[in-house]
Scaffold this active site. Structure first.
Site, PDB file in Angstrom:
ATOM      1  N   ASP A 179      31.030  65.706  -1.279  1.00 21.75           N
ATOM      2  CA  ASP A 179      29.606  65.759  -0.944  1.00 21.75           C
ATOM      3  C   ASP A 179      29.024  64.347  -0.773  1.00 21.75           C
ATOM      4  O   ASP A 179      29.440  63.403  -1.448  1.00 21.75           O
ATOM      5  CB  ASP A 179      28.884  66.502  -2.068  1.00 21.75           C
ATOM      6  CG  ASP A 179      27.429  66.754  -1.772  1.00 21.75           C
ATOM      7  OD1 ASP A 179      27.137  67.470  -0.804  1.00 21.75           O
ATOM      8  OD2 ASP A 179      26.582  66.243  -2.529  1.00 21.75           O
ATOM      9  N   GLU A 182      31.732  64.414   3.552  1.00 23.28           N
ATOM     10  CA  GLU A 182      30.504  64.759   4.265  1.00 23.28           C
ATOM     11  C   GLU A 182      29.809  63.459   4.675  1.00 23.28           C
ATOM     12  O   GLU A 182      29.191  62.787   3.853  1.00 23.28           O
ATOM     13  CB  GLU A 182      29.569  65.593   3.387  1.00 23.28           C
ATOM     14  CG  GLU A 182      28.297  65.983   4.118  1.00 23.28           C
ATOM     15  CD  GLU A 182      27.153  66.389   3.188  1.00 23.28           C
ATOM     16  OE1 GLU A 182      26.293  67.171   3.622  1.00 23.28           O
ATOM     17  OE2 GLU A 182      27.134  65.916   2.029  1.00 23.28           O
TER      18      GLU A 182
END
Length: 619
Positions: free
Chosen positions: A328, A357
């Site tokens: 993330d 990400e």
């Protein structure tokens, strides 16, 4: 005998001093490539205790922090035998506390596990919104937020058992890999269902299930020949995380003077990480700022923090037998710290895959972060991150198929133009490509529920280079608008709860419209499974004309495996002049339609219906 209150309190305090309450990692393995393991020990006033292992284990180093409730013990496990070891925590000759610690034997071939790759299709779901397989754990006495399905931003009750119950559905669709948003404990007071404010990196949230349930999920996937990706969040933890509540040292997180609880929100300017002109003020504001008030920003420039995260990631990969990780908010981490993290994890598992990400909107900004990037090399930087997300491609998905007129640079020309920048990536096959996820408008919302536009979009997604990822529910036409709140783009899957009026997991429970979405997706994705030319082949494309885009996936030495894709994004039927594409067609006379199985002649002209696609296996 009577005691006054102060004496009683002193007795309780004294009896609890020196008692070890927690050890992390809770167990480890022998035979790891890196034989060193740093064990975190937590308890009340334990820093003066001396650990002693029986049978003996070499203690290389004992470190203390400013908080006397911690000890960090570095062990050398080289040539260590699997088994249970006893740790005595001593003060002088007196044993204050005793704990058992296990070293397990690794699975055969664990270090050589193969990660997800371009032969896979990833199915992304949010567990709280997918299916409720065990209503008994909807609320839990050890967690704060209760289940309230009527609250768009609340807990709805989906869980690991619900995922397991519907793996056959995901398999039938043609997806080969599962990515669930975080399942570890998120014990914030409200809005905890998303899981990105972790309260314990070593425990599943009991409202989802147990650690054993998570392991069982991997086992169920592997039995079907499928893979399991864990969503990992190193940049920020939850405010309620036990370590945040009793920090080993203040420099474990980025603490801002003057902010409540040290809070200062990130400026979210990710480009400051790579901008050659960026001020320190802007770069620090992005990297050190908190993602949200309930998400303290961890300090990956602290070696202890990085080591904790490395060991935690390896622990989950080994314990749950994972096939990869999605990381993330990757650029919000300390650049050097997250590079050390990914490097050390990949050293332990060289064939694993990890995707970061990188939610940025320009191809050079994404390419910078992929391993061996020439762009990164300009700044003497190599991320060692194998895979990145092609967000610039995602950005144009909602636009392209809503533009029926090509004009100059509109419609499918945007896809053509985007792919011309692929030379910036060191590994184009290891890009994760998507047309939606849990943070953005549903793709079918962008298309206003137009099935033809969806078919065009997924035909493109399934035949481009890279690793396609689809978002749960898109395959049955689910809508959702970001402006109405995250809950609207994270709707419950119809049929995931016993009292749902319909069950779209079953063919008999789907509406005719849902069947049309699902059946097309299923046919295409299952066809893709065996097509190595789609997984690893080269691309030859021709600039779109009249909003018709033609490209080929091919192997130079295997012309018999060539696939031709024709996308007609205009609102009129088209007669396509095939002589222009001789370079790709070569000596092929016809092609087989991947969806219908029909033979299509590759003569002078090819007819293609408005807002439709042809995926042809040339033969």
């Amino acid at each position: 005998m009577k005691y006054n209150i102060s004496i009683l309190m002193l007795m309780v305090l004294t009896s609890s001093m020196g008692q070890v309450q927690r050890i992390e990692p809770p167990f480890w393995w022998t035979g790891m490539k890196n034989p060193e393991i740093q064990v975190l020990v937590h308890g009340n006033q334990i820093s003066d205790l001396q650990p002693e292992f029986t049978p003996e284990i070499t203690i290389k180093k004992i470190e203390k922090t400013e908080n006397p409730n911690y000890l960090f013990i570095t062990l050398d496990t080289k040539n260590l035998q699997p088994g249970s070891y006893k740790i005595k925590f001593k003060k002088g000759k007196r044993t204050i506390s005793t704990m058992d610690y296990k070293f397990l034997e690794r699975r055969e071939g664990s270090a050589d596990r193969k990660g997800f790759d371009s032969s896979d299709v990833i199915y992304l779901l949010m567990p709280d919104r997918f299916a409720n397989g065990d209503p008994s754990n909807d609320s839990h006495p050890k967690t704060i937020e209760l289940t309230n399905r009527s609250d768009q931003g609340g807990r709805h009750g989906g869980d690991i058992q619900g995922i397991i119950d519907h793996l056959d559905y995901i398999d039938e669709l043609g997806a080969t890999t599962l990515w669930s948003t975080p399942l570890t404990l998120d014990n914030e007071k409200t809005y905890s269902y998303h899981g990105y404010a972790c309260s314990d990196l070593y425990q599943m949230d009991p409202r989802y299930g147990s650690n054993e349930d998570f392991i069982r999920l991997t086992e169920e996937l592997h039995q079907r020949g499928m893979k399991h990706i864990m969503d990992y969040v190193p940049n920020h933890w939850g405010l309620s995380h036990w370590l945040i509540q009793d920090l080993p040292a203040q420099d474990w997180l980025h603490y801002w003077e003057g902010g409540e609880n040290g809070f200062k929100r990130s400026n979210y300017i990710q480009t400051s990480q790579i901008d050659p002109y960026a001020s320190t003020y802007d770069a620090k504001g992005c990297m050190d700022g908190w993602f949200d008030y309930t998400m303290p920003d961890m300090n990956e420039s602290n070696p202890m923090v990085v080591n904790y995260l490395v060991q935690n990631a390896i622990w989950w990969i080994e314990n749950a037998n994972l096939d990869g990780m999605r990381v993330d908010t990757y650029p919000y981490n300390d650049k050097e710290g997250i590079t050390e993290w990914v490097t050390r994890v990949m050293e332990e598992y060289p064939n694993l895959n990890i995707v970061g990400e990188i939610f940025m909107h320009e191809t050079p900004h994404i390419a910078f972060w992929q391993k061996d990037s020439a762009i990164g090399a300009i700044q003497s930087f190599n991320s060692n991150l194998p895979s990145v997300m092609d967000f610039p491609l995602y950005d144009i998905f909602p636009e392209v198929f809503n533009q029926s007129e090509q004009n100059w640079g509109d419609g499918l020309f945007k896809v053509y133009d985007h792919l011309t920048l692929d030379f910036l990536y060191p590994n184009i096959n290891n890009l994760l490509i998507m047309m939606g996820n849990h943070d953005v408008n549903r793709i079918n919302q962008a298309f206003d529920g137009d099935l033809d536009k969806y078919k065009l979009a997924i035909s493109l997604l399934a035949t481009l280079r890279g690793i396609p990822q689809i978002y749960y529910g898109d395959e049955i036409g689910v809508l959702g608008e970001k402006s109405k709140g995250d809950g609207d783009i994270r709707r419950d899957f119809p049929g995931g709860w016993p009292d749902d009026p319909q069950n779209a997991f079953l063919e008999s429970g789907r509406t005719e419209n849902q069947k049309a979405y699902f059946n097309y997706s299923k046919k295409l994705l299952n066809w893709r499974k065996s097509k190595s030319v789609i997984h690893k082949g080269k691309t030859l494309h021709f600039s779109p004309t009249d909003n018709v885009y033609v490209y080929f996936r091919y192997f130079p030495d295997k012309p018999q495996e060539t696939v031709m894709v024709v996308l007609n994004n205009s609102i009129k039927d088209q007669q396509v002049d095939m002589t222009r594409f001789k370079e790709g067609i070569q000596n092929h006379q016809n092609g087989k339609n991947a969806i219908t199985g029909e033979t299509v002649s590759l003569g002078t002209m090819l007819e293609i219906k408005a807002k439709s696609s042809l995926v042809l296996e040339l033969n």
